[in-house]
Design a protein around this motif. Structure first.
Motif, mmCIF file in Angstrom:
data_model
loop_
_atom_site.group_PDB
_atom_site.id
_atom_site.type_symbol
_atom_site.label_atom_id
_atom_site.label_comp_id
_atom_site.label_asym_id
_atom_site.label_seq_id
_atom_site.Cartn_x
_atom_site.Cartn_y
_atom_site.Cartn_z
ATOM 1 N N ALA A 1 -28.744 -46.098 -45.332
ATOM 2 C CA ALA A 1 -29.610 -44.929 -45.517
ATOM 3 C C ALA A 1 -30.911 -45.036 -44.721
ATOM 4 O O ALA A 1 -31.717 -44.099 -44.730
ATOM 5 C CB ALA A 1 -29.920 -44.733 -46.998
ATOM 6 N N SER B 1 -28.700 -39.143 -49.620
ATOM 7 C CA SER B 1 -28.763 -40.285 -50.534
ATOM 8 C C SER B 1 -29.979 -40.193 -51.448
ATOM 9 O O SER B 1 -29.908 -40.586 -52.618
ATOM 10 C CB SER B 1 -28.781 -41.601 -49.749
ATOM 11 N N ARG C 1 -29.350 -39.993 -44.970
ATOM 12 C CA ARG C 1 -30.598 -40.475 -45.554
ATOM 13 C C ARG C 1 -31.129 -39.455 -46.552
ATOM 14 O O ARG C 1 -31.508 -39.802 -47.676
ATOM 15 C CB ARG C 1 -31.627 -40.725 -44.444
#
Length: 274
Positions: A228, A35, A32
């Protein structure tokens, strides 16, 4: 990081195995953050890497040669973690620095990213006479490293941390998201996902075809935002007509990925009217 010394530990140690498992279970938080890092104009991560176990047959033993080493430039498709080796192997001859690797999520052994704490900028005399050094980047994750640090004497731990030039903090208090204690809501959703919601709405209005475009793995933007863990983005996509039933090349829908990665806040949103 390729110049950092390698610290060895017993991979059969039950506490080390537990560290591997925790890294695999929480990798979604690493991805997460990573990204969002790829979308930032100004990078926020001082370090970002994943540890993988590499092996080859040992002609002198029934047991293989195993080395845990780090990869960076990470990509993740919901199933496989991908990147480039940044350590020089000690014994292995079947891989070298710079090689591209791709492993299932359940085969990683650790992950970490580090963020330099925000500091107030000093000016004038306060800056001139300030004696405090800039804070070191704070580490998130690093489960196997913390296990090794817990076994070190204070002097060894100091040398270890100095070699990395990172703030590893308390071995018994591992955080996985930025400002986890100050803002526990960050465990549910990344602040950039919330803050970028209006911009994302505008983006989809200007480029509606992005909702149906898929990459070489068949992943649409809904798949990627789900992987994500971005609740606001997923909600915006669904509100704008994204097809939650589209499948990637591996046959998985966004809901499949949400369940697989245990993004509990996304599962009911993707299950609705499904």
């Amino acid at each position: 990081m390729e110049n950092n010394p390698i610290f060895f530990a017993d991979g059969a140690d039950s506490e080390m195995i537990e560290a591997y498992q925790k890294a695999q279970q929480t990798f979604k938080y690493f991805w997460r953050e990573q990204s969002w890092e790829y979308r930032r104009i100004i990078p926020a991560l001082a370090v970002s890497c994943v540890k993988v176990a590499f092996s080859q047959k040992d002609p002198t033993s029934e047991s293989p040669i195993i080395e845990h080493m780090w990869i960076n430039d990470i990509d993740f498709d919901g199933d496989y973690v991908k990147g480039y080796l940044i350590n020089e192997p000690n014994e292995l001859t079947n891989i070298q620095v710079g090689d591209y690797v791709e492993v299932p999520l359940n085969e990683i052994s650790d992950w970490l990213f580090a963020i330099t704490p925000a500091t107030k900028k000093s000016t004038g005399l306060s800056k001139l006479f300030s004696s405090s050094a800039d804070p070191l980047p704070k580490v998130y994750g690093g489960f196997t490293i913390q296990k090794m640090r817990s076994d070190m004497l204070p002097a060894e731990r100091k040398d270890h941390d100095s070699a990395w030039q990172l703030d590893f903090g308390d071995v018994n208090d591992i955080e996985v998201v930025y400002e986890q204690k100050e803002k526990p809501e960050n465990l549910i959703e990344h602040p950039m996902s919330r803050n970028m919601k209006e911009d994302f709405i505008k983006f989809l209005k200007e480029y509606p075809d992005e909702m149906t475009n898929a990459d070489e793995n068949g992943l649409t933007i809904l798949h990627k935002e789900t992987i994500a863990g971005n609740l606001s983005s997923v909600e915006v996509l669904l509100e704008n007509g994204a097809d939650r039933n589209l499948k990637a090349n591996n046959g998985k829908t966004a809901l499949d990925f949400a369940r697989q990665l245990n993004w509990e806040h996304l599962i009911p949103v993707l299950e609705k009217n499904n």
